[in-house]
Write an enzyme that holds these catalytic residues in place. Structure first.
Site, PDB file in Angstrom:
ATOM      1  N   CYS A 289       0.949  -1.001  -0.089  1.00  0.00           N
ATOM      2  CA  CYS A 289       0.198  -0.046  -0.008  1.00  0.00           C
ATOM      3  C   CYS A 289       0.990   1.208  -0.174  1.00  0.00           C
ATOM      4  O   CYS A 289       0.647   2.235  -0.660  1.00  0.00           O
ATOM      5  CB  CYS A 289      -0.675   0.162   1.383  1.00  0.00           C
TER       6      CYS A 289
ATOM      7  N   VAL B  30       1.032   4.120  -2.857  1.00  0.00           N
ATOM      8  CA  VAL B  30       0.413   5.561  -2.554  1.00  0.00           C
ATOM      9  C   VAL B  30       1.550   6.559  -2.774  1.00  0.00           C
ATOM     10  O   VAL B  30       1.350   7.565  -3.467  1.00  0.00           O
ATOM     11  CB  VAL B  30      -0.161   5.552  -1.273  1.00  0.00           C
TER      12      VAL B  30
END
Ligand code: SF4
Ligand code: SF4
Lengths: 462, 460
Positions: free
Chosen positions: B107, B111
């Site tokens: 993640c 991002v």
């Protein structure tokens, strides 16, 4: 294979040997981040916070982040509760792409309100994960709003994974617990009372230890966090003494309580006979009450009488066997070295994930010359050391177990996955039994290395 | 145990996941990468994720699971992970010496927006990657899809990197993408192809990697896993058999679209019909074009077993939870057994799942509850409203089974508390036999334990 067993050059500073160079040897460079590219056994800040806080059984624990962080920490630790089982559920905001783009605050707020209404917890902990740190959700603000609306403490845990190591997660957890402390009524707390810090009631260990103190006539106000209860924690600043087990995780809390409430603390350990007895005596001495000291002696005497015959039996088989220890905190490593010694076993490899320079210095002093001491290790290294020292037993956590077995080495889990209480006097028998069972298992006769060693021994004998 | 915490009326929940039936993409990518021989999976993110994925896989397989991490710090989270990945690649090759490194993102790096191919290219220019060594990558943002998506992404990306240059000469072999299944299942899938006399390349192949023997040594790169050299030939194969829409189709579709290797989309070969379909697909490429007697006999034994015991399955209400490909296949098998799957959930998102299960169940169990992106909490509420006779799911199902006193069969991923999945397949005719035994034992043990004295029977 030889090539694979090299040590990363940058890692050399994190490996040492007891008795070499004495004090002139540079201190182990610990406390640093794992090297990029190593098969590190280390976890993250979030992991540290999560394992410390989640045994508070009547609180709500919600992980704010994508699903994985919550899924991997769902009830993995075997921390037991005598009542509420709420903490064993896995609550997550399961952030999706849209939430990453627009922020997850609204979602978190709705989730919290919904859960608090449905389960009526005594408090709520909200864990931040890496992503939350990046997208910049304001956990503080959400928690404040929900807390005001629902009338219970809603506590953010600043546990963004990348913000350090597991140790920083312990600290973040302590900071959250501190917000609860001091909010309860202490008028009924007696003077001769303690809090137990840093025991997580894995396999019921808090219960074992708690009973010793109660038999001594010492009131246990709060157990933080094993079988923990929010109301106990709120009033635990009334206690006379803090006992800190597993010093790595909770010393910060003890220090802060000393500063804020003037409560003295002692670092103790409940693993092994010596350490357990010392913990009881030190507590008794602290209260300067001869009656408590007498009862402490009684507890130790009774408990030892019950366990020593069994331990002697195990020791007969285990004497001279070699052990490798690789655990999270240094304090546990100290206890294990001592506990193994009381079984007449030698610790020849010892390492931790989170120890600091002083810890390694102490290990160096405790261990026999030649013992390998290592910080933040990886499987290749551990396997190499085990073979080099030809160990009979490995004590570690979930990721080390199958490696030990592949090498044909007995194993004892001293981490989340222990299934029997290893703390306290009874824990020493359990420990000895587990070690004995694994080291003496007949299965090792089928392992090539061991089988040939047995054959060689036979030859020598004849 | 979890009883007090579960309300018995359904509440619509959109903000919250309780007791998930899924986990995140990277673990699927890591598992797939372990099925490539000599491969080091690499997690580009902070060290926590990697540690969790390895622990989780270890708990399931009871095997050492290796993977490296970029060990992001706060700095990397602000400035990007270029330095970390470059350093990591340098260290990985100099110390662990893999043939190939398979990078997946987390993640965090998603991002931040790290561009892995560019970083790898620069690392190669800087000499961080030794001559002849490979680095591949896939993107695995966990806020999209589930662990099954991560698996599919890694398999597809592996092909994009390694099967990019067909020789133009068709090879006498079939590609098989086995799905996110056990090493034992992959072994069985290959064995059936062998029996048919069909040459196959299977990607990934974790048999021989995560079901290794104890031989007194610790090998970072066990014997098993698909050889890189074989993966390179997959663009030249006659066809690809994809087992499972979610885990396997994307890879097969890529091969078809980009390399003109025709794809056969099958479901996991669980039960009679689905295994028949697999065998049929193989037969088209079998040198003799027929099914060997040995396999016919295996089939006959499964059908014989079902006929012996069908009365115990008749109209049994069953709840199934798990990964979409597994659940679809299991529903088909339950229908063959005469059971009634009444609650059928998966934690993963995917419209195909609901469409397909409806197609299977609407004619037989029109009021069945079928849901994607669901969780155990919701299933538990349904079970409280109207109980089932049997629950099939991964380990986490045991909470529900205990509270509701429901017979329970562990199936899928993860299984953290039993061992059978490590040795016995669920796929193929033999896998069907095993599943029938598991289900029957669960049902009959439950009856033996709970029925009134007069109904306690010796012979079943
Ligand atoms: S959900 Fe994302 S951040 Fe959490 S463990 Fe998975 S990859 Fe890591
Ligand atoms: S995303 Fe961050 S918080 Fe979650 S597991 Fe990974 S390192 Fe830990």
């Amino acid at each position: 294979m030889a090539r694979q067993l090299d040590i990363l050059p940058d890692r050399a500073a994190q490996i040492g040997r007891a008795g070499e160079g004495g004090s002139t040897q540079p201190a182990l460079k610990a406390g640093r981040h794992s090297l990029a590219g190593s098969v590190s056994q280390r976890a993250c800040v979030f992991c540290g916070s999560r394992v410390v806080l989640y045994p508070i059984a009547d609180a709500l624990h919600i992980v704010h982040g994508p699903i994985g962080c919550a899924a991997y920490t769902w009830d993995i630790r075997g921390a037991q509760s005598s009542g509420s089982q709420l903490f064993r559920n896995s609550f997550s905001t399961d952030l999706q792409e849209m939430d990453i783009i627009y922020g997850g605050e609204k979602k978190l707020e709705r989730a919290l309100r919904d859960l608090i209404e449905r389960h009526q917890p005594k408090a709520a902990f909200v864990y931040a994960t890496c992503i939350v740190g990046l997208i910049g959700d304001d956990l503080e603000a959400v928690c404040k709003t929900v807390s005001a609306a629902c009338g219970i403490p809603v506590l953010p845990v600043a546990s963004e994974g990348f913000k350090g190591t597991k140790k920083d997660g312990y600290r973040a957890a302590c900071e959250s617990v501190l917000k609860l402390i001091g909010t309860g009524d202490t008028s009924k707390v007696t003077k001769r009372s303690i809090n137990l810090l840093g025991d997580f009631n894995i396999a019921g260990e808090t219960w074992v230890v708690r009973s010793y103190f109660e038999r001594m006539g010492v009131e246990v106000v709060a157990t933080i966090t094993g079988d923990g209860r929010v109301d106990d924690i709120r009033r635990c600043h009334g206690a006379g003494l803090n006992l800190v087990q597993c010093a790595g995780s909770m010393t910060h809390l003890a220090k802060r309580m000393q500063d804020d409430y003037g409560i003295a603390f002692k670092k103790i350990s409940f693993f092994g006979i010596e350490d357990m007895a010392a913990a009881l005596y030190e507590t008794a001495a602290h209260f300067e009450d001869p009656a408590i000291m007498d009862r402490a002696r009684e507890v130790v005497r009774d408990e030892l009488a019950a366990i020593m015959p069994k331990i002697r039996e195990y020791r007969r088989d285990l004497a001279g066997k070699r052990a490798a220890v690789y655990v999270g905190g240094a304090f546990k490593a100290f206890s294990l070295v001592r506990a193994l010694r009381s079984l007449d076993m030698d610790t020849v490899v010892v390492g931790t994930q989170t120890g600091d320079a002083a810890d390694y210095e102490q290990l160096r002093e405790m261990c026999d010359p030649g013992t390998i001491i290592v910080d933040d290790s990886n499987p290749i290294e551990l396997a190499k050391f085990c073979l080099e020292k030809d160990v009979d037993l490995f004590i570690g956590g979930v990721k080390e177990r199958p490696i030990a077995y592949k090498l044909g080495i007995g194993f004892c889990d001293h981490n989340h996955e222990r299934k029997e209480a290893l703390a306290g006097f009874v824990g020493m028998v359990n420990f000895a039994r587990e070690v004995h069972a694994s080291v003496m298992s007949p299965v090792w006769n089928f392992v090539p290395r061991r089988a040939s060693r047995a054959a060689a021994l036979k030859e020598v004998a004849s | 145990m979890l009883n007090g915490t579960t309300a018995d009326q359904s509440v619509e929940r959109t903000n919250l996941r309780i007791n998930a039936v899924k986990t995140c993409q990277p673990i699927g990518a890591m598992y797939a990468a372990l099925g490539i021989h000599g491969c080091m999976p690499h997690s580009h993110g902070s060290q926590g994720c990697c540690s969790y994925h390895r622990s989780h896989l270890t708990r399931h397989f009871k095997e050492p699971v290796i993977a490296t991490t970029s060990s992001f710090t706060e700095g990397a989270s602000v400035f990007g992970g270029l330095a970390n990945l470059t350093q990591a690649l340098k260290n990985i090759f100099s110390i662990y010496n893999p043939e190939i490194v398979a990078v997946h993102t987390t993640c965090l790096s998603e991002v931040i927006g790290d561009d892995i191919p560019t970083i790898v290219k620069r690392a190669r220019e800087e000499g961080a990657i030794p001559e002849g060594k490979l680095v591949i990558h896939t993107n695995t943002p966990s806020f999209v899809g589930s662990h099954v998506t991560g698996f599919a992404n890694m398999v597809t990306s592996t092909l994009k990197y390694l099967a990019a240059e067909p020789t133009g000469e068709t090879k006498d072999q079939l590609n098989i993408v086995p799905g996110f299944v056990e090493p034992a299942d992959m072994r069985e899938t290959k064995r059936i192809a062998d029996l048919m006399g069909v040459k196959t390349v299977m990607l990934p192949d974790t048999s021989g990697v995560l079901d290794g023997p104890l031989d007194g040594t610790y090998k970072m790169y066990p014997k098993g896993g698909t050889q890189v050299a074989d993966i390179r030939t997959m663009a030249d194969s006659m066809a690809t058999i994809a087992l499972g829409h979610f885990a396997s189709n994307p890879a097969a579709d890529w091969l078809e679209a980009k390399q003109q290797v025709p794809a056969a989309h099958l479901e996991l070969p669980i039960g009679v019909g689905a295994t028949d379909a697999y065998v049929e697909a193989l037969r088209a490429y079998a040198p003799e074009g027929k099914v060997p007697e040995a396999l016919e006999t295996e089939r006959g034994r499964l059908v014989d077993l079902i006929s012996d015991m069908q009365q115990y399955f008749h109209n049994k209400r069953v709840a199934v939870a798990g990964d979409p490909d597994h659940v679809i296949a299991m529903v088909k098998f339950l229908i063959e057994l005469g059971a009634k799957p009444v609650y059928v959930i998966t934690g993963s998102p995917g419209n195909h799942y609901e469409r397909r299960v409806h197609e299977l169940l609407d004619p037989i169990v029109p009021d069945a509850k079928i849901k994607q992106s669901a969780d155990y909490y919701e299933l538990h509420q349904w079970m409280k409203q109207a109980p089932v006779d049997l629950l099939i799911g991964n380990t986490y199902g045991k909470y529900l089974a205990r509270v509701e006193n429901t017979p329970f069969v562990r199936f899928g991923f993860p299984i953290l508390d039993r061992v059978g999945h490590r040795f016995f397949p669920s796929v193929g005719y033999n896998g069907g036999i095993r599943l029938v035994e598991l289900m029957l034992n669960a049902l009959l043990d439950h009856k033996d334990r709970t029925c009134a004295e007069e109904w306690f029977e010796l012979v079943q």
